[in-house]
Design a protein around this motif. Structure first.
Motif, PDB file in Angstrom:
ATOM      1  N   SER A   1      53.698  29.198  66.165  1.00  0.00           N
ATOM      2  CA  SER A   1      54.587  30.208  65.787  1.00  0.00           C
ATOM      3  C   SER A   1      54.146  31.745  66.098  1.00  0.00           C
ATOM      4  O   SER A   1      52.786  31.789  65.727  1.00  0.00           O
ATOM      5  CB  SER A   1      55.059  30.188  64.528  1.00  0.00           C
ATOM      6  OG  SER A   1      55.882  31.430  64.067  1.00  0.00           O
TER       7      SER A   1
ATOM      8  N   ARG B   1      53.953  23.105  66.069  1.00  0.00           N
ATOM      9  CA  ARG B   1      53.510  23.621  64.977  1.00  0.00           C
ATOM     10  C   ARG B   1      53.243  25.273  65.161  1.00  0.00           C
ATOM     11  O   ARG B   1      53.081  26.235  64.279  1.00  0.00           O
ATOM     12  CB  ARG B   1      52.421  23.259  64.156  1.00  0.00           C
ATOM     13  CG  ARG B   1      52.969  21.819  63.500  1.00  0.00           C
ATOM     14  CD  ARG B   1      51.585  21.102  62.863  1.00  0.00           C
ATOM     15  NE  ARG B   1      50.763  20.718  63.960  1.00  0.00           N
ATOM     16  CZ  ARG B   1      49.560  20.429  63.756  1.00  0.00           C
ATOM     17  NH1 ARG B   1      48.947  20.138  62.600  1.00  0.00           N
ATOM     18  NH2 ARG B   1      48.685  20.193  64.835  1.00  0.00           N
TER      19      ARG B   1
ATOM     20  N   THR C   1      52.868  27.056  59.777  1.00  0.00           N
ATOM     21  CA  THR C   1      53.202  26.300  61.089  1.00  0.00           C
ATOM     22  C   THR C   1      54.281  25.187  61.242  1.00  0.00           C
ATOM     23  O   THR C   1      54.418  24.620  62.417  1.00  0.00           O
ATOM     24  CB  THR C   1      51.881  25.739  61.692  1.00  0.00           C
ATOM     25  OG1 THR C   1      51.160  24.680  61.061  1.00  0.00           O
ATOM     26  CG2 THR C   1      50.930  26.863  62.058  1.00  0.00           C
ATOM     27  N   ASP C   2      54.871  24.947  60.023  1.00  0.00           N
ATOM     28  CA  ASP C   2      55.526  23.866  59.876  1.00  0.00           C
ATOM     29  C   ASP C   2      57.124  24.280  60.432  1.00  0.00           C
ATOM     30  O   ASP C   2      57.796  25.574  59.971  1.00  0.00           O
ATOM     31  CB  ASP C   2      55.881  23.658  58.316  1.00  0.00           C
ATOM     32  CG  ASP C   2      56.899  22.587  58.220  1.00  0.00           C
ATOM     33  OD1 ASP C   2      57.158  21.860  59.150  1.00  0.00           O
ATOM     34  OD2 ASP C   2      57.078  22.175  56.722  1.00  0.00           O
ATOM     35  N   GLN C   3      57.579  23.743  61.272  1.00  0.00           N
ATOM     36  CA  GLN C   3      58.720  24.184  62.063  1.00  0.00           C
ATOM     37  C   GLN C   3      60.182  23.278  61.338  1.00  0.00           C
ATOM     38  O   GLN C   3      61.367  23.585  61.765  1.00  0.00           O
ATOM     39  CB  GLN C   3      59.039  23.600  63.349  1.00  0.00           C
ATOM     40  CG  GLN C   3      57.928  24.166  64.127  1.00  0.00           C
ATOM     41  CD  GLN C   3      57.750  25.626  64.161  1.00  0.00           C
ATOM     42  OE1 GLN C   3      58.562  26.455  65.012  1.00  0.00           O
ATOM     43  NE2 GLN C   3      56.761  26.207  63.720  1.00  0.00           N
ATOM     44  N   ARG C   4      59.864  22.735  60.160  1.00  0.00           N
ATOM     45  CA  ARG C   4      61.037  22.136  59.339  1.00  0.00           C
ATOM     46  C   ARG C   4      60.638  22.336  57.790  1.00  0.00           C
ATOM     47  O   ARG C   4      59.939  21.516  57.281  1.00  0.00           O
ATOM     48  CB  ARG C   4      61.225  20.551  59.459  1.00  0.00           C
ATOM     49  CG  ARG C   4      61.522  20.362  61.182  1.00  0.00           C
ATOM     50  CD  ARG C   4      62.049  18.985  61.169  1.00  0.00           C
ATOM     51  NE  ARG C   4      63.480  18.667  60.223  1.00  0.00           N
ATOM     52  CZ  ARG C   4      64.585  17.803  60.449  1.00  0.00           C
ATOM     53  NH1 ARG C   4      64.458  17.111  61.793  1.00  0.00           N
ATOM     54  NH2 ARG C   4      65.423  17.617  59.727  1.00  0.00           N
TER      55      ARG C   4
END
Length: 305
Positions: free
Chosen positions: A6, A4, A30-33
């Motif tokens: 970045s 998460r 921080t959500d990668q999707r």
């Protein structure tokens, strides 16, 4: 867990200022999707389930190792944090606000578990139009001309309504069900049926007499009593039962929402139903008897025949 971190993550608010909505926004960064496709939602949903399992695993280790598991608190905190992160990101994907989720959850749990003070709904009316605050009610058993068991209720040497049978092919004791209505009166301060039987409808206020004490309210209360009895038949008539199913209580809340009793909580209804059935079982087992109502204590007491 999904990575998460970045380089573009903004600084988070100070811990003592962190609110659910702020946490939700920070978690989204921080959500990668960040998509909302079915696969994106499924990854986060499965992640939340997995992290919840990790919480259980850490607690299992604590039970197994006891004080030797010195990192238990820190690890459980971390796993609970991961559950919270997935909850926040799922809320974002589904267009929900975490503050609203938390608020709604507290409202639901307060309604389920906290009793109200149950102030009477009719204090401003004359005594003749108030539900009894205290009283002694005799449930007198007899047999009809057709040979069927009957019950009639007497209060202050006056009969309340007609003799009741079980209205059933089997002797199941439903003829004592007027005690349920007394339970609603004692615990909730509400019982259109009891008002009708005692001649205490609030006729001085025609609107209240029609909407709160009229036929529709009476049918609603009788329906609740019948539904509660059907529920109880598959739960040992609530003998030894201290909690009722939330879905059952929610149905009661839904059908009573239009009435003044709609302000009572699921916890209030749970107490009312259990109080009524405790008295009902005593009447059934003794084929009648005397019930003392005390609304200040929100109680019904069986004192024998």
């Amino acid at each position: 867990m999904i990575a998460r971190k970045s380089d573009k993550v903004k600084s988070c608010p100070e811990e003592d200022e962190m609110k659910f909505h702020a946490f939700q926004e920070a978690a989204h960064q921080t959500d990668q999707r960040q998509g909302t496709d079915l696969a994106d939602i499924a990854v986060h949903l499965l992640g939340m389930v997995g992290e919840a399992g990790s919480v259980a695993t850490e607690y299992k280790k604590l039970l197994r190792d006891g004080p030797a598991h010195t990192a238990a608190k820190a690890r459980i905190r971390e796993e609970l944090g991961d559950v919270l992160w997935y909850t926040a990101t799922l809320a974002t994907k589904l267009g929900l606000d975490l503050d609203d989720i938390a608020r709604a959850n507290l409202e639901k749990t307060r309604d389920r578990w906290l009793l109200t003070t149950a102030e009477p709904f009719d204090d401003q009316y004359l005594l003749a139009e108030r539900l009894p605050r205290t009283g002694t009610f005799e449930f007198v058993a007899s047999v009809s001309d057709a040979g069927r068991p009957t019950v009639r209720v007497r209060h202050d040497d006056r009969w309340m309504g007609d003799p009741l049978t079980d209205n059933s092919h089997v002797d199941d004791g439903y003829r004592f069900h007027d005690v349920f209505h007394l339970g609603y009166a004692a615990v909730l301060g509400w019982s259109p049926v009891t008002r009708k039987l005692m001649g205490r409808k609030r006729k001085s206020n025609p609107e209240v007499d029609e909407a709160e004490d009229g036929g529709r309210a009476i049918v609603t209360e009788e329906g609740i009593a019948l539904m509660a009895f059907a529920y109880a038949t598959s739960h040992n008539y609530l003998d030894g039962v201290t909690r009722l199913d939330f879905r059952f209580l929610n149905v009661i809340k839904d059908v009573t929402a239009p009435y003044e009793v709609g302000v009572r909580t699921a916890a209030d209804w749970e107490q009312a139903v259990l109080t009524g059935f405790t008295a009902w079982r005593a009447l059934r087992d003794n084929n009648g008897g005397t019930i003392i109502l005390d609304s200040a204590r929100r109680s019904l007491t069986f004192v024998g025949c």
